[in-house]
Motif scaffolding. Structure first.
Motif, PDB file in Angstrom:
ATOM      1  N   MET A 194       0.814  -1.109  -0.016  1.00  0.00           N
ATOM      2  CA  MET A 194      -0.085   0.098  -0.033  1.00  0.00           C
ATOM      3  C   MET A 194       0.855   1.112   0.186  1.00  0.00           C
ATOM      4  O   MET A 194       0.333   2.164  -0.687  1.00  0.00           O
ATOM      5  N   THR A 195       1.927   1.173   0.667  1.00  0.00           N
ATOM      6  CA  THR A 195       3.036   2.282   0.693  1.00  0.00           C
ATOM      7  C   THR A 195       3.356   2.441  -0.744  1.00  0.00           C
ATOM      8  O   THR A 195       3.702   3.777  -0.951  1.00  0.00           O
ATOM      9  N   ALA A 196       3.878   1.507  -1.295  1.00  0.00           N
ATOM     10  CA  ALA A 196       4.403   1.650  -2.634  1.00  0.00           C
ATOM     11  C   ALA A 196       3.373   2.283  -3.777  1.00  0.00           C
ATOM     12  O   ALA A 196       4.029   2.758  -4.651  1.00  0.00           O
ATOM     13  N   LEU A 197       2.131   1.861  -3.301  1.00  0.00           N
ATOM     14  CA  LEU A 197       1.204   2.344  -4.296  1.00  0.00           C
ATOM     15  C   LEU A 197       0.666   3.707  -3.876  1.00  0.00           C
ATOM     16  O   LEU A 197      -0.304   4.264  -4.774  1.00  0.00           O
ATOM     17  N   SER A 198       1.109   4.325  -2.740  1.00  0.00           N
ATOM     18  CA  SER A 198       0.544   5.683  -2.250  1.00  0.00           C
ATOM     19  C   SER A 198       1.183   6.771  -3.163  1.00  0.00           C
ATOM     20  O   SER A 198       0.408   7.982  -3.241  1.00  0.00           O
ATOM     21  N   HIS A 199       2.190   6.420  -3.954  1.00  0.00           N
ATOM     22  CA  HIS A 199       3.017   7.556  -4.338  1.00  0.00           C
ATOM     23  C   HIS A 199       2.392   7.888  -5.899  1.00  0.00           C
ATOM     24  O   HIS A 199       2.130   6.880  -6.597  1.00  0.00           O
ATOM     25  N   PRO A 200       2.370   8.925  -6.249  1.00  0.00           N
ATOM     26  CA  PRO A 200       1.165   9.338  -7.733  1.00  0.00           C
ATOM     27  C   PRO A 200       2.012   8.933  -8.616  1.00  0.00           C
ATOM     28  O   PRO A 200       1.628   8.379  -9.670  1.00  0.00           O
ATOM     29  N   VAL A 201       3.460   9.023  -8.820  1.00  0.00           N
ATOM     30  CA  VAL A 201       4.110   8.687  -9.883  1.00  0.00           C
ATOM     31  C   VAL A 201       4.122   7.157 -10.225  1.00  0.00           C
ATOM     32  O   VAL A 201       3.726   6.623 -11.208  1.00  0.00           O
ATOM     33  N   ARG A 202       4.334   6.403  -9.166  1.00  0.00           N
ATOM     34  CA  ARG A 202       4.218   4.881  -8.996  1.00  0.00           C
ATOM     35  C   ARG A 202       2.756   4.391  -9.470  1.00  0.00           C
ATOM     36  O   ARG A 202       2.518   3.309 -10.151  1.00  0.00           O
ATOM     37  N   MET A 203       1.628   5.084  -9.048  1.00  0.00           N
ATOM     38  CA  MET A 203       0.339   4.782  -9.556  1.00  0.00           C
ATOM     39  C   MET A 203       0.392   5.069 -11.032  1.00  0.00           C
ATOM     40  O   MET A 203      -0.258   3.967 -11.828  1.00  0.00           O
ATOM     41  N   ARG A 204       1.079   5.771 -11.772  1.00  0.00           N
ATOM     42  CA  ARG A 204       0.918   6.098 -13.137  1.00  0.00           C
ATOM     43  C   ARG A 204       1.908   5.079 -13.825  1.00  0.00           C
ATOM     44  O   ARG A 204       1.274   4.543 -14.986  1.00  0.00           O
ATOM     45  N   ILE A 205       2.760   4.604 -13.204  1.00  0.00           N
ATOM     46  CA  ILE A 205       3.643   3.828 -13.753  1.00  0.00           C
ATOM     47  C   ILE A 205       2.954   2.438 -13.805  1.00  0.00           C
ATOM     48  O   ILE A 205       2.766   1.811 -14.899  1.00  0.00           O
ATOM     49  N   CYS A 206       2.178   2.105 -12.868  1.00  0.00           N
ATOM     50  CA  CYS A 206       1.126   0.949 -12.632  1.00  0.00           C
ATOM     51  C   CYS A 206       0.459   0.868 -13.711  1.00  0.00           C
ATOM     52  O   CYS A 206      -0.187  -0.188 -14.267  1.00  0.00           O
ATOM     53  N   ARG A 207      -0.571   2.086 -14.146  1.00  0.00           N
ATOM     54  CA  ARG A 207      -1.387   2.127 -15.090  1.00  0.00           C
ATOM     55  C   ARG A 207      -0.791   1.502 -16.255  1.00  0.00           C
ATOM     56  O   ARG A 207      -1.502   0.968 -16.924  1.00  0.00           O
ATOM     57  N   HIS A 208       0.453   1.737 -16.749  1.00  0.00           N
ATOM     58  CA  HIS A 208       1.040   1.314 -17.930  1.00  0.00           C
ATOM     59  C   HIS A 208       1.258   0.079 -17.627  1.00  0.00           C
ATOM     60  O   HIS A 208       0.994  -0.863 -18.629  1.00  0.00           O
ATOM     61  N   LEU A 209       1.970  -0.418 -16.774  1.00  0.00           N
ATOM     62  CA  LEU A 209       2.228  -1.951 -16.476  1.00  0.00           C
ATOM     63  C   LEU A 209       1.153  -2.880 -16.499  1.00  0.00           C
ATOM     64  O   LEU A 209       1.459  -4.102 -16.642  1.00  0.00           O
ATOM     65  N   ALA A 210      -0.139  -2.288 -16.134  1.00  0.00           N
ATOM     66  CA  ALA A 210      -1.179  -3.194 -15.994  1.00  0.00           C
ATOM     67  C   ALA A 210      -1.751  -3.505 -17.577  1.00  0.00           C
ATOM     68  O   ALA A 210      -2.242  -4.769 -17.556  1.00  0.00           O
ATOM     69  N   ARG A 211      -1.300  -2.885 -18.349  1.00  0.00           N
ATOM     70  CA  ARG A 211      -1.403  -3.066 -19.579  1.00  0.00           C
ATOM     71  C   ARG A 211      -0.744  -3.875 -20.695  1.00  0.00           C
ATOM     72  O   ARG A 211      -1.328  -4.678 -21.540  1.00  0.00           O
ATOM     73  N   SER A 212       0.577  -3.624 -20.027  1.00  0.00           N
ATOM     74  CA  SER A 212       1.502  -4.275 -21.186  1.00  0.00           C
ATOM     75  C   SER A 212       2.993  -4.267 -20.402  1.00  0.00           C
ATOM     76  O   SER A 212       3.100  -3.693 -19.366  1.00  0.00           O
ATOM     77  N   ALA A 213       3.810  -4.906 -20.935  1.00  0.00           N
ATOM     78  CA  ALA A 213       5.291  -4.878 -20.279  1.00  0.00           C
ATOM     79  C   ALA A 213       6.116  -3.856 -21.047  1.00  0.00           C
ATOM     80  O   ALA A 213       5.855  -3.585 -22.049  1.00  0.00           O
ATOM     81  N   TYR A 214       6.972  -3.138 -20.259  1.00  0.00           N
ATOM     82  CA  TYR A 214       7.703  -1.909 -20.705  1.00  0.00           C
ATOM     83  C   TYR A 214       9.135  -1.974 -20.147  1.00  0.00           C
ATOM     84  O   TYR A 214       9.286  -2.649 -19.064  1.00  0.00           O
ATOM     85  N   THR A 215       9.898  -1.595 -20.839  1.00  0.00           N
ATOM     86  CA  THR A 215      11.269  -1.510 -20.332  1.00  0.00           C
ATOM     87  C   THR A 215      11.341  -0.065 -19.504  1.00  0.00           C
ATOM     88  O   THR A 215      10.527   0.652 -19.639  1.00  0.00           O
ATOM     89  N   THR A 216      12.489  -0.180 -18.833  1.00  0.00           N
ATOM     90  CA  THR A 216      12.809   1.206 -18.078  1.00  0.00           C
ATOM     91  C   THR A 216      12.880   2.569 -18.890  1.00  0.00           C
ATOM     92  O   THR A 216      12.191   3.366 -18.703  1.00  0.00           O
ATOM     93  N   GLY A 217      13.685   2.258 -20.215  1.00  0.00           N
ATOM     94  CA  GLY A 217      13.575   3.330 -21.064  1.00  0.00           C
ATOM     95  C   GLY A 217      12.462   3.769 -21.537  1.00  0.00           C
ATOM     96  O   GLY A 217      12.064   5.020 -21.779  1.00  0.00           O
ATOM     97  N   GLU A 218      11.554   2.905 -21.928  1.00  0.00           N
ATOM     98  CA  GLU A 218      10.216   3.092 -22.408  1.00  0.00           C
ATOM     99  C   GLU A 218       9.316   3.948 -21.274  1.00  0.00           C
ATOM    100  O   GLU A 218       8.584   5.028 -21.902  1.00  0.00           O
ATOM    101  N   LEU A 219       9.536   3.515 -20.180  1.00  0.00           N
ATOM    102  CA  LEU A 219       8.770   4.296 -18.966  1.00  0.00           C
ATOM    103  C   LEU A 219       9.233   5.541 -18.824  1.00  0.00           C
ATOM    104  O   LEU A 219       8.521   6.574 -18.553  1.00  0.00           O
ATOM    105  N   ALA A 220      10.649   5.740 -18.880  1.00  0.00           N
ATOM    106  CA  ALA A 220      11.047   7.071 -18.816  1.00  0.00           C
ATOM    107  C   ALA A 220      10.715   8.065 -19.776  1.00  0.00           C
ATOM    108  O   ALA A 220      10.444   9.124 -19.639  1.00  0.00           O
TER     109      ALA A 220
END
Length: 274
Positions: A194-220
């Motif tokens: 829950m702490t990990a998911l409380s950060h708004p940036v990590r929430m946005r990252i999770c929204r991408h990772l929920a749909r597909s796999a991404y590399t670190t560079g793509e997420l950046a």
């Protein structure tokens, strides 16, 4: 296994393909959709109740079974090349181990215990020689006389799928047990997640990772951040057990473990997938 598809007659292939519409009666033999206009009409009507795509598929199936069969085989071969071969390479060994375990249980303990270990919805009526499945809508039972096929799957938990058709071998498609689901997470693990998911940036990252796999560079690139910044957020999510990583060549792909997130709450998951 795709070679077995080619060995089916047109009647067998159409019968199997129309399984999703229940076009034929389950408890007795009847006329075939390729031969009987009334069965054909019923199959199309039932498909129409599910939508235009199902209707078009059913009409094409009844008009050109060989063409649909060739299309299906090519589609499955394309899926194998695109993603299934890689997925199967990870899943085949645990599923094979599960099949061996179930076979050994059947040999040592008998059919009744093997069935109950698969699902509480299954029981054996030894007097009648039947396997009783309490989820079948009309209360039918699956006979054990003609053999039984148990198919373990990594998908669909906790659902049991039953194929019961007249003169078909009964098939029970069941999810394999998962240690992750058997042991509830500790309070510390839940707090970490829950702490990990409380950060708004990590929430946005999770929204991408929920749909597909991404590399670190793509997420950046997507989030307008540096790769080290993304890596730090991914590290937090990984330590919380919320994402999985796999290597493809020189790239490392990250993806949300939707099953873990789902157990945190359906509203939260729907928010990610919205």
């Amino acid at each position: 296994d795709l070679d077995l598809l080619d060995k089916l007659t047109d009647e067998q292939f159409v019968d199997a393909a129309l399984e999703f519409t229940s076009a034929l009666a389950y408890s007795s033999a009847g006329p075939h959709a390729l031969d009987d206009p009334e069965v054909r009409r019923r199959a199309v009507d039932l498909a129409a109740s599910r939508g235009p795509q199902q209707t078009r598929f059913t009409e094409r199936l009844l008009t050109d079974p060989p063409g649909v069969r060739a299309w299906l085989r090519q589609f499955l071969e394309d899926c194998d090349e695109a993603f299934f071969a890689e997925t199967w390479s990870r899943l085949r060994h645990p599923l094979a181990a599960e099949a061996r375990h179930r076979t050994e249980l059947l040999r040592r303990r008998g059919l009744a215990e093997a069935l109950s270990s698969v699902s509480s919805a299954l029981s054996l009526d030894e007097t009648a020689g039947r396997i009783v499945v309490d989820k079948l809508t009309e209360g039918h039972t699956v006979t054990a006389d003609g053999g039984l096929l148990l198919v373990p799957t990594s998908l669909g938990r906790p659902h049991l799928m039953v194929l019961h058709r007249y003169r078909w071998q009964p098939v029970l498609h069941y999810p394999v047990s998962s240690p992750d689901l058997a042991v509830p997470p500790s309070v510390e693990q839940l707090t970490l997640r829950m702490t990990a998911l409380s950060h708004p940036v990590r929430m946005r990252i999770c929204r991408h990772l929920a749909r597909s796999a991404y590399t670190t560079g793509e997420l950046a690139q997507v989030h307008g951040m540096t790769a080290p910044e993304i890596s730090r957020h991914l590290g937090v999510l990984k330590r919380a057990g919320l994402i999985t990583t796999r290597r493809r060549g020189r790239y490392v792909l990250h993806q949300l473990d939707v099953g873990v997130v789902a157990r945190l709450g359906s509203d939260f998951l729907e928010g990610l997938l919205r």
